[in-house]
Design a protein around this motif. Sequence first.
Motif, PDB file in Angstrom:
ATOM      1  N   ASN A 107       0.785  -1.227   0.000  1.00 24.67           N
ATOM      2  CA  ASN A 107       0.000   0.000   0.000  1.00 24.67           C
ATOM      3  C   ASN A 107       0.821   1.282   0.000  1.00 24.67           C
ATOM      4  O   ASN A 107       0.296   2.347  -0.321  1.00 24.67           O
ATOM      5  CB  ASN A 107      -1.047  -0.011   1.128  1.00 24.67           C
ATOM      6  N   THR A 110       1.202   2.854  -3.752  1.00 23.10           N
ATOM      7  CA  THR A 110       0.065   3.373  -4.524  1.00 23.10           C
ATOM      8  C   THR A 110       0.400   4.642  -5.294  1.00 23.10           C
ATOM      9  O   THR A 110       0.196   4.715  -6.512  1.00 23.10           O
ATOM     10  CB  THR A 110      -1.145   3.648  -3.603  1.00 23.10           C
ATOM     11  N   TYR A 113       2.818   4.165  -8.231  1.00 28.67           N
ATOM     12  CA  TYR A 113       2.227   3.445  -9.350  1.00 28.67           C
ATOM     13  C   TYR A 113       1.227   4.311 -10.109  1.00 28.67           C
ATOM     14  O   TYR A 113       1.096   4.207 -11.327  1.00 28.67           O
ATOM     15  CB  TYR A 113       1.541   2.169  -8.856  1.00 28.67           C
ATOM     16  N   LEU A 119      -1.990   2.185 -12.795  1.00 31.50           N
ATOM     17  CA  LEU A 119      -3.221   1.715 -12.171  1.00 31.50           C
ATOM     18  C   LEU A 119      -4.442   2.453 -12.715  1.00 31.50           C
ATOM     19  O   LEU A 119      -4.401   3.656 -12.973  1.00 31.50           O
ATOM     20  CB  LEU A 119      -3.158   1.909 -10.647  1.00 31.50           C
ATOM     21  N   SER A 142      -5.284   4.269   1.741  1.00 31.81           N
ATOM     22  CA  SER A 142      -4.104   3.662   1.119  1.00 31.81           C
ATOM     23  C   SER A 142      -4.303   3.346  -0.359  1.00 31.81           C
ATOM     24  O   SER A 142      -3.345   3.036  -1.064  1.00 31.81           O
ATOM     25  CB  SER A 142      -3.703   2.389   1.860  1.00 31.81           C
ATOM     26  N   VAL A 143      -5.558   3.405  -0.851  1.00 31.36           N
ATOM     27  CA  VAL A 143      -5.815   3.203  -2.282  1.00 31.36           C
ATOM     28  C   VAL A 143      -6.255   4.500  -2.950  1.00 31.36           C
ATOM     29  O   VAL A 143      -6.678   4.501  -4.102  1.00 31.36           O
ATOM     30  CB  VAL A 143      -6.877   2.106  -2.548  1.00 31.36           C
ATOM     31  N   TYR A 150      -7.782   3.851  -6.538  1.00 33.06           N
ATOM     32  CA  TYR A 150      -7.007   3.061  -7.499  1.00 33.06           C
ATOM     33  C   TYR A 150      -6.844   1.598  -7.083  1.00 33.06           C
ATOM     34  O   TYR A 150      -5.878   0.945  -7.458  1.00 33.06           O
ATOM     35  CB  TYR A 150      -5.627   3.687  -7.694  1.00 33.06           C
ATOM     36  N   ASN A 319      -2.850  -4.106  -1.200  1.00 35.38           N
ATOM     37  CA  ASN A 319      -4.024  -3.764  -1.987  1.00 35.38           C
ATOM     38  C   ASN A 319      -4.060  -4.596  -3.261  1.00 35.38           C
ATOM     39  O   ASN A 319      -3.060  -5.214  -3.646  1.00 35.38           O
ATOM     40  CB  ASN A 319      -3.995  -2.284  -2.372  1.00 35.38           C
ATOM     41  N   GLY A 321      -5.051  -3.942  -7.376  1.00 37.27           N
ATOM     42  CA  GLY A 321      -5.316  -2.874  -8.328  1.00 37.27           C
ATOM     43  C   GLY A 321      -5.500  -3.406  -9.743  1.00 37.27           C
ATOM     44  O   GLY A 321      -4.841  -4.371 -10.153  1.00 37.27           O
TER      45      GLY A 321
END
Length: 434
Positions: A107, A110, A113, A119, A142-143, A150, A319, A321
């Motif tokens: 995480n 994120t 990326y 993502l 965290s996303v 994402y 996570n 994705g």
Amino acid sequence: MKLSARIAAPVTALALAGLTATACAPQTSDAGAKTDEKSGTLRVWLFQEVSNKPKEQVVDAAIASFRARHKGAKVEVEYIPVDTRAQRIKAAFNDPKSAPDLIEYGNTDTAGYVEDGGLADISDEFGTWAEAKDTDPTAKQSVTVDGKVYGAPLFVGVRALYYRTDVFEELGVQPPKTQAELVSTAKKIHKAKPELYGIAVGGAYTYGAMPFIWANGGELAEKQGASYKSAINSPAARKGIESYTSLFGDDNCPAAKCASMGGNATVTAFASGTAAMAIGGDFSHAAVEAGTVKGEYAVVPLPGVTAGSIAPAFAGGNNLGVMKSSSHRTLAVELMKSLASKETQAKLFDAMGFLPTYTDVRADAATKEPFVKPFIDTLAADTKFVPASPGWGRIDASLVLPTMFQEIVSGKKNVATASDDAAKKMDAAFTSAG
């Protein structure tokens, strides 16, 4: 940040977070697929665990459920090593034809990326997903980058205070209720039992040190416009740094031995019986159970500054994705939901010990396994996350904070100078990340 259910993993992704994941690479800003096929084969990359068979069984069940709902879809899963995931995923970002449709990722990766254009923005799908409303807010953070989602949180992990019940009973001491008591208790134990660290701490244990900074009101960085500015040299952060680094020395954990220790080493010291306390995660439980202290330890939340408070903990985890380049976007999102569903996360907890990201599923887990209660209490009290900037990966990879702690405990620099120097390095990383 990747969390392993076993500290025995060669390298956990909590140590790896950002190691190479946000290194400079050609951005794939135009990697979006032109089609959205409703049948065919979906390729999935998941992390290889030390003992992977239980994870495979849970994943296989989730895929079977997905395929029952999508008759024209097939799924190929590849389990990739954690320590080479950065290179593999970066290469996939830059070569859409060979890229998977869905990936598991740490995480703290994120923001990097997203910057690389790898993502897909699934904000709409996440927003209408019924189960998502029960996602822990920090896990959702965290996303999330700049308000867009994402991915889906897969599991979360935090740290608490492990302590030796036999040692505490023998010396007539109680689990500390404040950070000041933690420091004094550690030194009291070491004085009475010089063969033990009162508490094992590490100069390279960034995520073990962060709660001291946060509990004192400090922050790693503060949002400024579209970027961040370091706050590691603020008065509040310095108080936390002073509290943590006061645990290094001949009266507890000598700098010569402890300055280079990371999280794994501190937990290993506790599990092997050479420390009376250690800051470890829910994911450290199996290693401690396998150690010499089995049956002679307990866990409580890491105390904050005031009595009865819990220090904010870093919320690590993994996570899932959807790749921006996927030509099966709709199916990939549906598969992501199946793999990150409440049912699957409950099974992953049973099989691997991974804490669910849903508050209700986590409550059920605590009922089944009492050992997770201190960690769930910590999650409920307050958790923090690293700055949602690609710059954080560069800061982590450059060992900015471990260097700061090590300079202080070795006596090379005082807290003010070391934190000022760290702040300059952090600001340069945030600026370069944009």
